[in-house]
Design a protein around this motif. Structure first.
Motif, PDB file in Angstrom:
ATOM      1  N   ARG A 159       0.804  -1.224   0.000  1.00 50.10           N
ATOM      2  CA  ARG A 159       0.000   0.000   0.000  1.00 50.10           C
ATOM      3  C   ARG A 159       0.833   1.267   0.000  1.00 50.10           C
ATOM      4  O   ARG A 159       0.319   2.340  -0.307  1.00 50.10           O
ATOM      5  CB  ARG A 159      -0.905   0.009   1.238  1.00 50.10           C
ATOM      6  CG  ARG A 159      -1.916  -1.082   1.209  1.00 50.10           C
ATOM      7  CD  ARG A 159      -2.651  -1.300   2.510  1.00 50.10           C
ATOM      8  NE  ARG A 159      -2.591  -0.209   3.466  1.00 50.10           N
ATOM      9  CZ  ARG A 159      -3.236  -0.256   4.630  1.00 50.10           C
ATOM     10  NH1 ARG A 159      -3.952  -1.308   4.946  1.00 50.10           N
ATOM     11  NH2 ARG A 159      -3.153   0.742   5.480  1.00 50.10           N
ATOM     12  N   PRO A 177      -6.052  10.069  -4.693  1.00 55.45           N
ATOM     13  CA  PRO A 177      -7.205   9.228  -4.396  1.00 55.45           C
ATOM     14  C   PRO A 177      -7.327   8.033  -5.333  1.00 55.45           C
ATOM     15  O   PRO A 177      -7.843   6.985  -4.933  1.00 55.45           O
ATOM     16  CB  PRO A 177      -8.396  10.185  -4.517  1.00 55.45           C
ATOM     17  CG  PRO A 177      -7.892  11.366  -5.272  1.00 55.45           C
ATOM     18  CD  PRO A 177      -6.443  11.462  -4.952  1.00 55.45           C
ATOM     19  N   ASP A 178      -6.873   8.186  -6.585  1.00 48.09           N
ATOM     20  CA  ASP A 178      -6.931   7.096  -7.553  1.00 48.09           C
ATOM     21  C   ASP A 178      -5.536   6.616  -7.937  1.00 48.09           C
ATOM     22  O   ASP A 178      -5.350   5.996  -8.988  1.00 48.09           O
ATOM     23  CB  ASP A 178      -7.685   7.543  -8.810  1.00 48.09           C
ATOM     24  CG  ASP A 178      -9.114   7.956  -8.513  1.00 48.09           C
ATOM     25  OD1 ASP A 178      -9.781   7.236  -7.744  1.00 48.09           O
ATOM     26  OD2 ASP A 178      -9.548   9.007  -9.025  1.00 48.09           O
ATOM     27  N   GLY A 179      -4.549   6.894  -7.096  1.00 46.82           N
ATOM     28  CA  GLY A 179      -3.172   6.576  -7.417  1.00 46.82           C
ATOM     29  C   GLY A 179      -2.806   5.125  -7.166  1.00 46.82           C
ATOM     30  O   GLY A 179      -3.567   4.365  -6.562  1.00 46.82           O
ATOM     31  N   CYS A 180      -1.649   4.753  -7.637  1.00 46.05           N
ATOM     32  CA  CYS A 180      -1.121   3.417  -7.346  1.00 46.05           C
ATOM     33  C   CYS A 180      -0.989   3.210  -5.846  1.00 46.05           C
ATOM     34  O   CYS A 180      -1.126   2.082  -5.348  1.00 46.05           O
ATOM     35  CB  CYS A 180       0.231   3.235  -8.028  1.00 46.05           C
ATOM     36  SG  CYS A 180       0.183   3.370  -9.827  1.00 46.05           S
ATOM     37  N   PRO A 235      -3.038   4.751  -3.133  1.00 47.13           N
ATOM     38  CA  PRO A 235      -4.179   5.647  -2.868  1.00 47.13           C
ATOM     39  C   PRO A 235      -4.039   6.371  -1.537  1.00 47.13           C
ATOM     40  O   PRO A 235      -3.833   5.747  -0.500  1.00 47.13           O
ATOM     41  CB  PRO A 235      -5.379   4.689  -2.852  1.00 47.13           C
ATOM     42  CG  PRO A 235      -4.917   3.469  -3.584  1.00 47.13           C
ATOM     43  CD  PRO A 235      -3.452   3.356  -3.291  1.00 47.13           C
ATOM     44  N   ASP A 236      -4.122   7.689  -1.581  1.00 46.03           N
ATOM     45  CA  ASP A 236      -3.981   8.481  -0.367  1.00 46.03           C
ATOM     46  C   ASP A 236      -4.366   9.920  -0.670  1.00 46.03           C
ATOM     47  O   ASP A 236      -4.398  10.334  -1.835  1.00 46.03           O
ATOM     48  CB  ASP A 236      -2.537   8.420   0.137  1.00 46.03           C
ATOM     49  CG  ASP A 236      -2.427   8.688   1.631  1.00 46.03           C
ATOM     50  OD1 ASP A 236      -3.446   9.086   2.239  1.00 46.03           O
ATOM     51  OD2 ASP A 236      -1.334   8.518   2.183  1.00 46.03           O
ATOM     52  N   ARG A 237      -4.645  10.683   0.387  1.00 43.96           N
ATOM     53  CA  ARG A 237      -4.940  12.111   0.272  1.00 43.96           C
ATOM     54  C   ARG A 237      -4.088  12.856   1.310  1.00 43.96           C
ATOM     55  O   ARG A 237      -4.609  13.369   2.292  1.00 43.96           O
ATOM     56  CB  ARG A 237      -6.423  12.374   0.515  1.00 43.96           C
ATOM     57  CG  ARG A 237      -7.361  11.781  -0.512  1.00 43.96           C
ATOM     58  CD  ARG A 237      -8.803  12.079  -0.148  1.00 43.96           C
ATOM     59  NE  ARG A 237      -9.756  11.514  -1.072  1.00 43.96           N
ATOM     60  CZ  ARG A 237     -10.220  12.120  -2.158  1.00 43.96           C
ATOM     61  NH1 ARG A 237      -9.803  13.330  -2.468  1.00 43.96           N
ATOM     62  NH2 ARG A 237     -11.104  11.525  -2.941  1.00 43.96           N
ATOM     63  N   SER A 240      -0.767   8.352 -12.020  1.00 42.72           N
ATOM     64  CA  SER A 240      -0.954   8.880 -10.670  1.00 42.72           C
ATOM     65  C   SER A 240      -0.309   7.914  -9.686  1.00 42.72           C
ATOM     66  O   SER A 240      -0.692   6.745  -9.616  1.00 42.72           O
ATOM     67  CB  SER A 240      -2.442   9.046 -10.358  1.00 42.72           C
ATOM     68  OG  SER A 240      -2.625   9.426  -9.006  1.00 42.72           O
ATOM     69  N   GLU A 294      -0.648  15.574  -4.472  1.00 44.23           N
ATOM     70  CA  GLU A 294      -0.660  14.419  -5.367  1.00 44.23           C
ATOM     71  C   GLU A 294       0.682  14.324  -6.077  1.00 44.23           C
ATOM     72  O   GLU A 294       1.338  15.335  -6.328  1.00 44.23           O
ATOM     73  CB  GLU A 294      -1.794  14.534  -6.385  1.00 44.23           C
ATOM     74  CG  GLU A 294      -3.175  14.500  -5.748  1.00 44.23           C
ATOM     75  CD  GLU A 294      -4.302  14.584  -6.743  1.00 44.23           C
ATOM     76  OE1 GLU A 294      -5.465  14.431  -6.314  1.00 44.23           O
ATOM     77  OE2 GLU A 294      -4.023  14.803  -7.948  1.00 44.23           O
TER      78      GLU A 294
END
Length: 318
Positions: free
Chosen positions: A203, A225-228, A230-232, A221, A236
């Motif tokens: 992750r 949010p839609d990245g390899c 996923p995080d915020r 990415s 980005e």
């Protein structure tokens, strides 16, 4: 538009060797820290900040010779590293034994907030890692594992509760009214997770070779949010390669930062252009249309960081 003051060249980086509490501790006393964009988390008044313009995140770097390590610490906001050069071992946990991973050039690690982490150069040459820290104030500093503060005191460095370092080797002492930074209690230490590598790596770690394969036609990415991964975390991160270069001008409503890891890249905007090499950092103003393309043949990879409206909060959800 002249953007000279928004480009920091690798060869012009101003190092600080007294940035943190372990600056005198054997095994960590050869570290070089660089603050490129934003104030970062340095505890030293000697740290030079290259670009002070707020971006919603900070950019820094660490350079270390072989076998030099950065001591166990934690952050309240995001800390993302990618390897610019060398081979690096990242480790985490109260004693650094909960898990570890070895990263090569281009690999990226979105380290979860709220865990102790450290890193060391396990290669054969001087190495450099680039860092993105969440928030303009980078979360209010560093939280050190208790043994790091104790070891530092044995070698002349004391961290005040005001977040500043005092060096007894230079005749410094804590000012009146300033107490030493208190050690974390057992109850506080119990709040720091000890995740195993099998929980962290899928992750939080992405390999450059995998990312570059996915970026063969369009930027991939990496963190978002839609990245390899996923995080915020308040920003980005995307990867550009030769096949996904920004040949058509793009515009962002927030500042973005360009950081080549492989190859040379030409950035063009109305009235100017610049060529970036690995280790260079460029801040692109919001609202400025610009293109980003490789300028010579060969391997080409560039990380692009853009601030978001998301709060720079916790990134560990284990």
């Amino acid at each position: 538009m002249d953007l000279t003051n928004r480009i920091v060249r690798y060869g012009e980086l101003k190092r600080c060797r007294t940035a943190f509490i372990d600056a005198h501790t054997p095994g960590s006393d050869q570290k070089e820290n660089f603050t490129i964009i934003g104030g970062g988390v340095s505890e030293s008044a000697e740290q030079h900040v290259h670009i002070t313009i707020p971006h919603g995140f900070n950019i820094g770097a660490a350079g270390q010779p072989p076998h030099c390590r950065n001591s166990l610490h934690s952050h309240r906001t995001a800390e993302v590293f990618f390897v610019l050069s060398g081979r690096w071992r990242f480790f985490w946990g109260r004693w650094g034994t909960a898990g570890e991973v070895i990263l090569e050039p281009g690999d990226i690690f979105n380290i979860p907030t709220g865990i102790f982490r450290g890193f060391e150069n396990v290669g054969t040459d001087y190495g450099m890692i680039m860092a993105v820290l969440g928030g303009d104030d980078a979360g209010g500093g560093v939280i050190w594992a208790p043994q790091v503060i104790e070891d530092a005191g044995a070698h002349g460095l004391v961290l005040g509760e005001n977040g500043k370092l005092y060096d007894s080797k230079k005749g410094e002492s804590l000012p009146d009214g300033v107490a030493p930074m208190p050690l974390l209690t057992d109850a506080e230490l119990a709040e720091f997770p000890e995740p195993e590598a099998r929980a962290v790596l899928p992750r939080q770690v992405a390999r450059y070779l995998d990312l570059s394969a996915m970026a063969d036609r369009a930027p991939v990415s990496v963190i978002g949010p839609d990245g390899c991964l996923p995080d915020r975390p308040g920003f980005e991160v995307s990867l550009l390669t030769r096949g996904s270069a920004l040949t058509a001008p793009v515009t962002e409503d927030r500042p973005s930062v360009l950081m080549p890891v492989f190859g040379h890249w030409r950035v063009t905007w109305q009235g100017g252009e610049a060529t970036l090499a690995p280790g260079d950092t460029m801040s692109v103003p919001e609202g400025l249309a610009h293109s980003v393309v490789p300028s010579i043949t060969g391997e080409a990879g560039l990380y692009r960081v853009t601030g978001t409206q998301d709060p720079a909060g916790p990134t560990w959800h284990g």
